[in-house]
Design a protein around this motif. Sequence first.
Motif, short mmCIF file in Angstrom:
data_model
loop_
_atom_site.label_atom_id
_atom_site.label_comp_id
_atom_site.label_asym_id
_atom_site.label_seq_id
_atom_site.Cartn_x
_atom_site.Cartn_y
_atom_site.Cartn_z
N ILE A 84 3.54 -0.26 5.38
CA ILE A 84 3.17 0.82 6.29
C ILE A 84 3.59 2.18 5.72
N GLY A 85 4.65 2.18 4.91
CA GLY A 85 5.01 3.42 4.22
C GLY A 85 3.96 3.83 3.21
N GLU A 86 3.42 2.85 2.48
CA GLU A 86 2.34 3.12 1.53
C GLU A 86 1.09 3.59 2.25
N LEU A 87 0.81 3.00 3.41
CA LEU A 87 -0.35 3.39 4.20
C LEU A 87 -0.26 4.86 4.62
N LEU A 88 0.87 5.27 5.16
CA LEU A 88 1.01 6.63 5.66
C LEU A 88 1.19 7.64 4.54
N TYR A 89 1.65 7.19 3.39
CA TYR A 89 1.83 8.11 2.27
C TYR A 89 0.50 8.48 1.62
N ALA A 90 -0.49 7.60 1.71
CA ALA A 90 -1.77 7.83 1.04
C ALA A 90 -2.41 9.17 1.42
N PRO A 91 -2.51 9.53 2.72
CA PRO A 91 -3.09 10.85 3.04
C PRO A 91 -2.07 11.98 2.92
N LEU A 92 -0.78 11.67 3.08
CA LEU A 92 0.24 12.73 3.03
C LEU A 92 0.40 13.32 1.63
N ARG A 93 0.05 12.58 0.62
CA ARG A 93 0.21 13.09 -0.74
C ARG A 93 -0.91 14.06 -1.12
N LEU A 94 -1.94 14.14 -0.29
CA LEU A 94 -3.03 15.07 -0.53
C LEU A 94 -2.62 16.47 -0.08
N SER A 95 -3.14 17.47 -0.74
CA SER A 95 -2.80 18.86 -0.44
C SER A 95 -3.82 19.46 0.51
N VAL B 167 -11.48 13.79 5.11
CA VAL B 167 -10.89 13.22 3.89
C VAL B 167 -9.57 12.53 4.23
N PHE B 168 -8.81 13.13 5.13
CA PHE B 168 -7.55 12.53 5.59
C PHE B 168 -7.82 11.16 6.22
N HIS B 169 -8.86 11.08 7.04
CA HIS B 169 -9.22 9.82 7.69
C HIS B 169 -9.67 8.77 6.67
N LEU B 170 -10.46 9.18 5.69
CA LEU B 170 -10.92 8.25 4.66
C LEU B 170 -9.75 7.72 3.82
N ALA B 171 -8.78 8.58 3.55
CA ALA B 171 -7.61 8.14 2.77
C ALA B 171 -6.83 7.08 3.55
N LEU B 172 -6.70 7.26 4.86
CA LEU B 172 -6.02 6.27 5.69
C LEU B 172 -6.78 4.94 5.70
N GLU B 173 -8.09 5.01 5.84
CA GLU B 173 -8.91 3.79 5.86
C GLU B 173 -8.81 3.03 4.55
N ALA B 174 -8.90 3.74 3.43
CA ALA B 174 -8.83 3.08 2.12
C ALA B 174 -7.47 2.43 1.92
N ALA B 175 -6.40 3.12 2.30
CA ALA B 175 -5.06 2.56 2.13
C ALA B 175 -4.86 1.35 3.05
N ALA B 176 -5.40 1.42 4.27
CA ALA B 176 -5.27 0.29 5.20
C ALA B 176 -5.99 -0.94 4.66
N ASP B 177 -7.19 -0.74 4.14
CA ASP B 177 -7.95 -1.87 3.58
C ASP B 177 -7.19 -2.52 2.43
N LEU C 122 -3.72 12.22 14.38
CA LEU C 122 -3.68 13.16 15.51
C LEU C 122 -2.73 14.32 15.23
N ILE C 123 -1.57 14.00 14.68
CA ILE C 123 -0.63 15.06 14.32
C ILE C 123 -1.24 16.01 13.30
N TYR C 124 -1.94 15.44 12.32
CA TYR C 124 -2.53 16.29 11.28
C TYR C 124 -3.67 17.14 11.83
N ARG C 125 -4.49 16.58 12.70
CA ARG C 125 -5.61 17.35 13.26
C ARG C 125 -5.10 18.51 14.12
N GLN C 126 -4.02 18.29 14.86
CA GLN C 126 -3.44 19.38 15.63
C GLN C 126 -2.92 20.48 14.70
N ARG C 127 -2.28 20.05 13.63
CA ARG C 127 -1.78 21.03 12.65
C ARG C 127 -2.95 21.75 11.98
#
Length: 230
Positions: free
Chosen positions: A72-83, A89-99, A199-204
């Motif tokens: 789950i750390g690897e899952l959440l890190y996948a979009p967080l490492r993007l600038s 794109v954030f959503h796609l990164a989460l989906e790819a990491a989850a798969d 959700l946190i990222y979209r608010q930000r």
Amino acid sequence: MNLPDIIQKGGPAMWPLLFLSILALSTILERLWFWARMLLKEGEVSTRILETAARNWDLASKVARENRKHPIGELLYAPLRLSEPDPDVFHLALEAAADEQLATMRRGDKILEATIAIAPLLGLLGTVLGLIYSLGDLRIGDLGTASTADVPIGIGQALYSTAAGLIVAIFSLIFYRLFQAFWSNQVRVFRKAASELELIYRQRWMEIQEQSYAFDVNDVNLETSDPLDS
């Protein structure tokens, strides 16, 4: 009765059954160790990353990177490492990491599936071969004579392989279903954690866009204002 005696009485089919049982047992032990380590720390890792993201987004990437060894750390890190990615794109990164992580969690399933399917067939084959051997030289005229006294013993020994095949298959099936239940629950856990982070990222993202829009409006007002008005 010890294991060598059972193998000897079960016939040649007992050797591939023994190999399948060892393969299935090693897979089950490895998967149990994997799920035990994962489930014990999953809640702690997920909560730490999500709470950090809610308080300090810039620090969340560091916390997630420190917990990359956990799925789950690897899952959440996948979009967080993007600038500053776009929300899509954030959503796609989460989906790819989850798969990717969910596919890794199913490692060993094919071995258990093969064991469940093949073990009973091998046991049945061993029984058929044993019956052929026991009844091959039997003639109708021999029924009831001393020459057929050992036939029930031979038939009983032939059933050892069927019993062994069923035991291996049932044992493998129990753990296969258990791991499937773990995996199904993990899909829900991943979906929940990914949705909260998104959700946190979209608010930000919306706050950044509003601030950017406000700066642009102020710049336009300054450029279009008449210096004589002041």
